[in-house]
Structures are given as structure tokens and as C-alpha cells.
Write an enzyme that holds these catalytic residues in place. Sequence first.
Site: not given
Length: 496
Positions: A258-259, A261-262, A284, A374
Amino acid sequence: MAFKFITAEEAAEFIHHNDNVGFSGFTAAGTPKVVSVALAKKAEAEHAAGRPFQIGVYTGASTSDYIDGALSRAKAIKSRTPYQSHKDSREAINNNEIAYFDLHLSHLAQTLRYGFLGKVDVAVIEATDVTPDGEILLGPGVGATPTFCSLAEKIIIELNHHDPKELRGMHDIYQPLDPPYRREIPIYKPSDRIGVPVVKVDPKKIIGIVESDKRDGVKPFAPVDEVTMKIGNNVCNFLAQQLKSGLIPPQFLPLQSGVGNIANAVLACLGSNPDIPAFEMYTEVVQDAVIDLMKEGKCKFASSCSLTVSDDKLNEVFQNIGFFHDKIILRPGEITNNPEVVRRLGLITMNTALEADIFGNVNSTHVTGTKMMNGIGGSGDFTRNAYLSIFTCPSTAKGGKISAIVPMVSHLDHSEHSVQVLITEQGVADLRGKSPIQRAHAIIENCAHPMYKELLWDYLKLGKGHTPHRLNAAFAFHNEFLKSGDMALTNWADYE
Ligand code: 0RQ
């Protein structure tokens, strides 16, 4: 060049109040940067003159300040989908000034083609090159661009002089057939190419070309800290152990990440763990960490919708394009996130939760159940169809005043049926094959912060039934946070 060069302001004149506009790109990568800003100025001028001016905004995913920021501040957005992550846009959405509706990213293009959302009046497309016969070479983000171009009545091209033409060949543009005679998407491994390197449009629809040399401006990620490092190591150790016990095939499986920082930190940890073999990605977003992993040989190949990397990292890719050219494919979001392909390839998916409940339901989008963060992005596309679906998050937020593990999620994005593994810096809860009560034990024991464990054990004792909730206390953590600003002050005596 057969097309007319126009200014951003002239381009904005082709966009009218109430138009639906599709913007190219995916995250900040490949999104237009000058026409949207001129459009925001036009909206401000129209509003100052007492006239309404608002548009519907479709994008591949989140954008940048040039789109969501500028247009939100100008109050120029009437409706918006699918994913956003800009603070000004978030504020306008939560004030209900923008009619935002969240969609799985893989659904956007087909939902538009089915006609469910009305017309696409204008497509504003950032291009690296365009030929007189209407072949558009895209930049570092694809998104829903092919569908915007095929549906829009007018196309405005933003020709970006910064991106190198050597990008040609990195894209794989493919639009699936629509029902009733839909066929399979013939991707059998991440590196399979099924389409063409450019978006082909009717050149008569291109009303002009606006020049630009602005950078995407993807912000660098927060450096890996103690908490994200622990999460990353927990993910790695879990995957290594799954591999060892034969639950992941020996050649490993493609990863989706996913998108944020983590996710970036998890990838960095995967790279440095010797027990994880070199892997491929079917994902993605390619974030900064993936570029480093490619250089180290740890990531062999990535199929993605965008290169969501910081400007410095993008320079590095462009300067070494020979090295990266055959290691990255950029595809439309409806292909990168396609449930059929995700399930066929057997992806290991890793996404981030805002909060999870003790029974394994995940909220990725709404703070205290009411405020949009988001959007669901691609997390649902991947999670529901994964070989192995993992959610990660720190066990607390806001200095410990919020527990990410709660009795009941305040909003549901991914249900207990799709979430297989939950990982925090505290440990790993493997939820496969467990009943709700067994899941609650695994999550409280392994994932909750010690500060919240007793509260959660006590909650479990309050309920009855197969999924033992006490309905009047299910949101006690959230109520307490709204009241005192600290979930840890929850007192079950108030709910007896
Ligand atoms: O707030 O910025 O004020 O400090 O949420 O949290 O820990 O930095 O995590 O950057 O990875 O984002 C779920 C939003 C996480 C993201 C989410 C606060 C926390 C911080 C951000 P601050 P972190 P990340 C494919 C996959 C959905 C889409 C998706 C996301 C801020 O990963 O958008 O998965 N996911 N797409 O303090 C209140 C809680 C909180 C909380 C964290 N329980 N309550 N605030 N925060 N937990 C990619 C695409 O779709 C493009």
C-alpha cells in the site's frame, strides 16, 4: 506538431461550470500541473464576479497540490472520486463542501464506461510526447487515463518537458472489454505485456497543447523509526516463517504494498531480511524503497500504476533508465488492481489500517467513523482477492491517546472475511481459521498496546454471543476520545 500550442489560461476557457473533468496520473505521478492551477484561478475570478463555477473531478487516485490543493482552495470542486489525500481537499470534504464518493480504484474506469456517473466532458492529460496521429506517451503515472481519453469530448494535453522520451516502452496500455462479452485479462505473471506503449486517441479531440516542465513533487517519506521498523520486522519474520512452513510456495509470490510511511518502511525491512528471497511486485504504487530494492537485486520486477517516488529518486530512475526500463511496467489502475489478476497471481497484499477491531474488521478511511482521511484506494481491490492479505498499523496513534485496536471499528472498509493477518509493532495475529472469539484473543494478546490490553480483555467479558459485543459499549473508546481526548480513560463501569 499538428496541434495548436495554447496557454494554461486558454485551456481553462474550454472547461465550463458543471463539467466533469478527468485528470491523468496516479498519486502525484503523471498528474497535470498547470491547467488545473489556471482553472482554480478562473474559478476564483468567476466567484468574484458572482457566477458559479464548480466541476466534477475524476482522477486515477490521489493527486498533488496542483489539483486537489489548488481546486479545493478555490472552491472549484463540485464532486470528487476516487481517492484523495490532500489536507485542503480533506477539509472541504469533511465540511461537506465537496460531494466526495469513495470507490475502489479498479472500479473507476468501468464505472465511467458503464455511464453510471454521467459524461466525461474534458480530459486533461499530462504527456511526455504526443504524435500528430494522436498517440500519447504518458509520464510516470497512468491511472484511468485511457478511459478518460476514450470518453471525453475534448482532450487538453499538458506536454511535460522534464520527463524523458525513453519512458516509451515502459507503459502497457490495455482496456478490457466490457460486459456482456468480457474476456479474461491475459496476465499470468507480473511481467506479461498485453497492451500497447501509448494511449491512442482521435486527434480531432485534442484541442490544444499546454507546455510545462514542473516536477511531480512527491514528498519523501518519513524515515523508518522504531515503531515502523518493528512492524516491518514483524511482517518479514511472519513471511519468512510462512515460507519455511510451506504455506507460501518456495519461489515466493508477488507482493502488493500500500501507500504511505508504514508501507514504505515495511518494504525497506523486507529488502534487508536475508530470509526473504528476491521478489516481484504486482502493485499500484512503486515507492522510494522499491527503487533501492531494485538496485540491490532484491526486487526483480514491478508492475505498477505509477512511480510514486520523490523527485530525487525519479531523477535517479531517469538517469539510469536503461537499468530500470525492463524492470518496471506501468499499467492502468483497472489492470494493476484488477481482482481477477490479483487472485490469479496469488498476491501477498500488505495495506495499512487506521484502526482494526478485536474481531478482525478494518477501517482504512474514517477517523472516529465520521471524518474522511484519504479513501479506500486500492486496499479493497487487493485485500479481498489476495492469496494472503495482511494489514499493518502502529498499535496506537496520537502519542498513545488513540488505540488502533478497538472493540468495534467505527467504519468498515475490510471485513473479517477478507482480513487474514493483522500486524502491529507489538506482534502478529494470524486470523486464518479462527472463530471471532479466537480472533479477539489473538489480536488483543499479540497486537494491542499493553496500555489498552486490560480494557480490551474486559470489553470481551461484557459481551455475549458468537461475536461477543456489548452494543452500548462498542464505541466507548471513540466516545471517550471525543469527550476527554484519551481512549485510555474509558471506564466500563459507565456502560454496565
Ligand atoms: O496522522 O499525519 O497527523 O501524524 O493518520 O498515519 O501512521 O503515518 O500511516 O501514512 O501509512 O497512512 C491508512 C491513512 C495510513 C493510509 C492510512 C493518523 C496518524 C497520522 C497517517 P498525522 P501513519 P500512513 C494502495 C493502498 C487507505 C488506502 C490504501 C491510507 C495519519 O495507508 O490512506 O490502503 N490507506 N491504499 O496519527 C486517528 C486512528 C489513527 C489516526 C493513524 N486510529 N485515529 N488518526 N492516524 N491511526 C495505495 C493507493 O490506494 C494509492
